[in-house]
Scaffold this motif. Sequence first.
Motif, short mmCIF file in Angstrom:
data_model
loop_
_atom_site.label_atom_id
_atom_site.label_comp_id
_atom_site.label_asym_id
_atom_site.label_seq_id
_atom_site.Cartn_x
_atom_site.Cartn_y
_atom_site.Cartn_z
N ASP A 1 -37.57 8.25 -7.63
CA ASP A 1 -37.77 8.89 -6.59
C ASP A 1 -38.35 10.49 -6.62
N ILE B 1 -32.73 10.25 9.44
CA ILE B 1 -31.62 9.42 8.79
C ILE B 1 -30.23 9.65 9.58
N TYR C 1 -24.65 9.23 -1.63
CA TYR C 1 -26.10 9.28 -1.85
C TYR C 1 -26.52 10.52 -2.82
N SER D 1 -36.19 11.00 -0.23
CA SER D 1 -37.18 10.06 -0.45
C SER D 1 -37.59 9.37 0.80
N GLN D 2 -36.28 8.82 1.31
CA GLN D 2 -36.28 8.02 2.66
C GLN D 2 -36.87 8.89 3.83
N SER D 3 -36.63 10.20 3.78
CA SER D 3 -37.05 10.81 4.78
C SER D 3 -38.52 11.21 5.00
#
Lengths: 412, 568, 485
Positions: free
Chosen positions: A191, A295, A401, A408-410
């Motif tokens: 990531d 998120i 987390y 990375s998700q965002s």
Amino acid sequence: MTVNKSGKKVFEKELEDYRDQVWGCARCNWCQNQWGWSVKSAEFSEICPAFHEYRFFPYSGMGKMHIARALIEGDFDYADAPELAEFIYTCTTCGACEMNCQRMQDKEPLKVNEALRARFVRDGVGPMPEHKNLINSVKSYDNPWMQPRTQRDRWAKKLPVKDIGKEPAETLFFVGCTTALDASMSQVARDTASILLKAGVDLGTLGKKELCCGSPIARVGDRETFIELALRNRELLNNTGVKEIVTSCPGCYRAVKHDYPEVPGAAALNFKVYHTVEYIDRLIADGKLTLSREIPLKATWHDPCHLGRHCGIYDAPRNILKAIPGITFVEKERNRDQSWCCGGGGGARTAFLDFAQRTAEKLIDEARRTTGAEAIVTCCPFCEQNIGDVLQRTGDGMKLYNLIALVSQSIA
Amino acid sequence: MAAEQKQKVTQKKLAPHVYQALEDVVGKRWISEKRSLVETYSKLSIEGMTFVRKHRKDDTAVPACVVLPGTTGEVQSIVKVCNRYSVPFIPFTNGQVFSATTNDQPTLIIHLSRMNSIINIDTDNMVATLQAYVDYAQLQAEAMKHGLWNGGTPLATTVCKLSSQFSFAGLWQTDLKYGLLNRNLVSVKMVLPDGKILTVGSRCLPKAGDFWEYGPGPDLLGMQRGGAGSNGIVTEITVKLHPWAGDTTLPEVPHGRPSLEDVHEPKYDSPPPPANHRLHWIEFKDFSSQIKTMRDISHSGIAIGLNATGVYSAYYCSQTQEMTWERCKNKFFPDYNCYVIIAGITSAKQIDYEEKVLQKIVERNGGTFLTADHKPEVLEALKPWNLDCIRHTCGFRMNRKMYANAWLPTGPFEVGRQTQEFWSDALNAFGECDITDRGGADDTPFLYALQRGRFSFAEVDNYPDPTNPEEIQKAAGYGIYGMARLVKEKVCPCLMAFLSVEPFTTMFPEVGPNQHTLFQKIRRVFDPKGVNAPGRQVYTREEWENVPPMLKQWVNKMREMVGLESVQ
Amino acid sequence: MSLKKDLTNLLGSNAVFDDEETLRHYSRDQSFVPQCMPDAVAFPESVEQIQAIVAYANQTAVPLVPYSSGLNMHGGTVPKEGGVILNMSRMNRIIEVDQDNWFAVVEPGVTIRQLQNALEEKGLRAMLPLGTPPARSALTSCVERDPALASASFEYGNDLLMDTEIVLPDGELFKTGLWSAGGRPGSHMGPVRSMLYRFWTAAQGTLGILTKACIKVEHLPGMMEIRAFRFNSFNESLAALIDIQRREIGLECFLLNKLNLAALYCDDWHVPEEFPASPVASQDFSTLLDALPCWTLFVCLHGAPELPEEKIAYQAETLDEIAGHHGLNSVPLNGKQELLQHELLRPWGVLKKYNFKGAVHDLSFKAPLKRIPEFQHIIARVAEKYAYPIEEIGGYILPVERGRGAHCEFDFHAGPDGAAGHERIHALWREAGELLVDEGAFFDRPYGDWADMMYSRTGEYTAKLRELKIELDPNNILNPGHLCF
């Protein structure tokens, strides 16, 4: 009589160099307690994980000062006190004692304990047997986890990261042993690299040539091995030609940035050192990264000791969390310089797993009860391992987390 | 020098059957006689004699064993074991005591670190009941959530345990309104030296509740206060709470929090005062106008706290020892000053009113407020007091070297002047250990206004190098000289570090007079076997015989120096 | 040799009496404590004389009853085993009034009226308890922990005793506070910040004889304003009372029920000189009793020495705000403002209540504010059982230290000993007391019958007191039979 006046670097100081300090310990007890102004409740008013657990003074910073005084003056020796190693090594080196003692008394109980550890190792009565495996591993494999060197860059497969040995780059990603070699952590490395690449960073790694930063070795008191590693690393890193180094491990960050300059007789670093969160915070501020994907999560931040208390990076991770759409950020009662350690540092997890995990349990409890958060977010592989193990073992519903994963998700 | 070449200090141990009996009470986990563990209970905070004993390699300073009871019941059982086997014991919290007592008998330390819960905060009756290991910060934090607070915190800082301060200490920044801890006690639950339980005040009557501090009839609470913890072990203490005008937590420092890399930056010590509180600093041209103003402020009925800090601000408000020295040398802080803490308990208009009155008094007496226009750099440096005046945290900055000796005479504000004079004489007689020792001689002693200024405490201290036995000896000279001088001049020494209780009680029979004979009677009632911190408050005849001749000689030397006859 | 002769040898002539009439005078007071004749009455005039008498008593095992004004009203100075009344009324010097440090040094014979008069001349005042005779000893009032009217204020109304000088039961002279160092007085704290002096409080002279005390005094307010609010029950006042306390409004704050207030307001009555008094019929009292509310709350705003109007103004503003919030009914004090202000400084007007039936037998205890209605209920229930009219119970409630607890006084009125119904009222008073103690009403000054009620329930406290008494007074010469001794 004040600290740091000997002119010696930390890693060349003997226990005797702290004689003034240890005689001068005033037993103010701030090494065990939250800085007074910051106390918000009776329950979470203490700060030393070991004293909180064991309740006898030798487990506190103050206790170490008194033990050190007695050893310096020869009031007793190792044969009289075979229990000493336990007291010295249950410390997580979180530095909370040192923070408050420095602020109050200008003294350094953590450094005194590290000098004690160094003396123990020198005299063959330390470290704990469990630590010896770790040291031997570093000596044999350049990492503490007994993993072959060839595995070190496995995480980077298919990622367009430069091998700095083959082509130059402006920025070196110093991955760190745990992130690189622990399968459960390697996603953090992927990531991190992806995020930095996405932001246009000219990124390289040392690949299989990366060495252990030496932090775990330094913390358990094997100075000889650490100094050797530090010198090797400094040469290796200085020769990369990079302008800056980014690492996602607070242990590596602290070692490279703050411990290496305290190693006697070596050249200065010719690059800047950043932790990933610091670096990403800057990229966001500069508009090079945009966090757009929502998120929905109520989250609290756990300050890794080596990142926060030791190096002062408090705001960057909070800025990032607050920048992620959908995240409701809530602060734990004990935070920043007064944050409660996860229990995973200083070799405590290696030698005293139960204690380390109880410390993490207390952290999880505080996070839940003082914030109502669904998730603890952090960015240290040791914290993640230790907290994660407890969550897994207890089936606790609290989520954990790595901040990098959320970023990375965002971004995606 | 290698450690093995140095003289060891051996540890006396309890007999195995005694150890076993204690282990049976608390379990294996909570008892230890390990050499390095007991060491950490042997060199105390402020008690100069323990430093002397350490330098002399005196094995009587090292306790035999440490036990950690978890309940009052366990404390009872431990004490009963001690009685059965005549083992002396010392109750212990932080070890910030003024009077140590391990002696030549193997001694048990009863460390109360597991008894650290707030049992109850009774918001109706404004009292809080605490276990022995609860400190001021914990109490404040919880009480403030209910719009209450305990009325103050000691200079020895908020980490002090109230149960321990109950015994004989507890000077607060807010003594002007709230008095000391002794004005704020409601009750205690004590394990007496014979293992029985004594509760005092309304708590001792079934169903009465814990709200009233006296009786029934003659008061036994006051007898324990000042008893130096020698009449039993306080396992629970109930203290008064007062209306709190601030928020539920103290404000954050606007510049954030330090890290180990920049911990000494002054910006982290610049908090604002709590909501609805103000702190004003006033400078004076001399000691007379300082005292006059302090008395006028006290009599006016305004403010919750009023103290003169003199050079003491150079300790509390300096982030390093170098800075302290520099500021002492350069007289950075005004020699004659005071600070005034104002709280809006009734309303915000109370603050307006009190500030107006303050202004009037200060103008009348020729004082000058520190402001953005007048010495702003000094005002900025004094900012730690903004929170320390409510929750004192920075106090142990005094002890960066060694806080060997403190004089705390009591009396009307003028006692400050006497203190100045006597301290100057001491400096001339013994020579200073450190530049900071001149605090109180060249400027105002620390002067606390108590109970609307009816009386005050003056404080002067000295700070020898703890590694230097000669300097500690010199500091001992100050301590004992101070005691003798104050007794000679008929000034009440309310507390003196280095020589706070015994041998003071016995070697200064002028006080009371003969308070030692009364104390001996009290001790016989509470501790007939002489196991509870023996020799701390008062010696028995046998203990007196065993006092090291050196100490008797020191005290008699100082008695003679000030013109008092020797005590044999 | 006779006792009188021995004592005369110690004190000189005209200082010892043992005639029947004198002894009878000292054998009782207005309380239910049984009469007991002393053997002699001695009037020492110096500490040395007291020490000499104590030495004599130790040699001869003659009990000594320390006595200042004899106005304890609860039998504190009534002998239990005969002996010598040590009347210290001749030691009546106000030794010092310190205007800078606000204290007064008094001997035991100084009365509260004498002290207040002397202080007023210097712009000062003593903080005095409501309903205490003006001839009561100021020192004894303090030492016996009479609750000052200003008790609501943490700072001004409590802990008024500072330095003390005590002749111990063995004849040694002992001093507490600053005096313990032999110098000037001015603090209750002695070496090591001791509070040892409290041991001799509420001891009824059983543990030592106080020969001198330093007492806190305050400035005389240049300006006062009294506010009053009416309530149908104490319970109804509670919420507002607590709010007023939490905002620290008023120096004095207390509640009187209509019987006590009617007595205070009654123009037909005067404060009696002797207790019990002779009953005086009054129409004015009856009228007042009908007209006054069940309970009246008084809040007394005081102007400080500096800017007194402004201080009263900000307090009044907050008081109005609280009154508005709780919908309080304010009572206009037309014509009574002056009387009440006078009562604050000379708080014995309420003693006019003795004109009602002659004697007053109070139940005087400490309780948390919120428990007072529960205790009131017990008293009412017992009164009903004994057919004592509820409206003839006097009531006085004094919050202490901003409502941490309260001093409660509930009075039963009765004729003097021997009058009709006297025994019934004694039984009522005793039963109510027992039930109250059973439920936790705290009689912190256990006079007379209350001593047994309390000390039989307070276990180790009682045991330790007894042990200390034996250690300090092995011959039990000081006021034997009182408390638990």
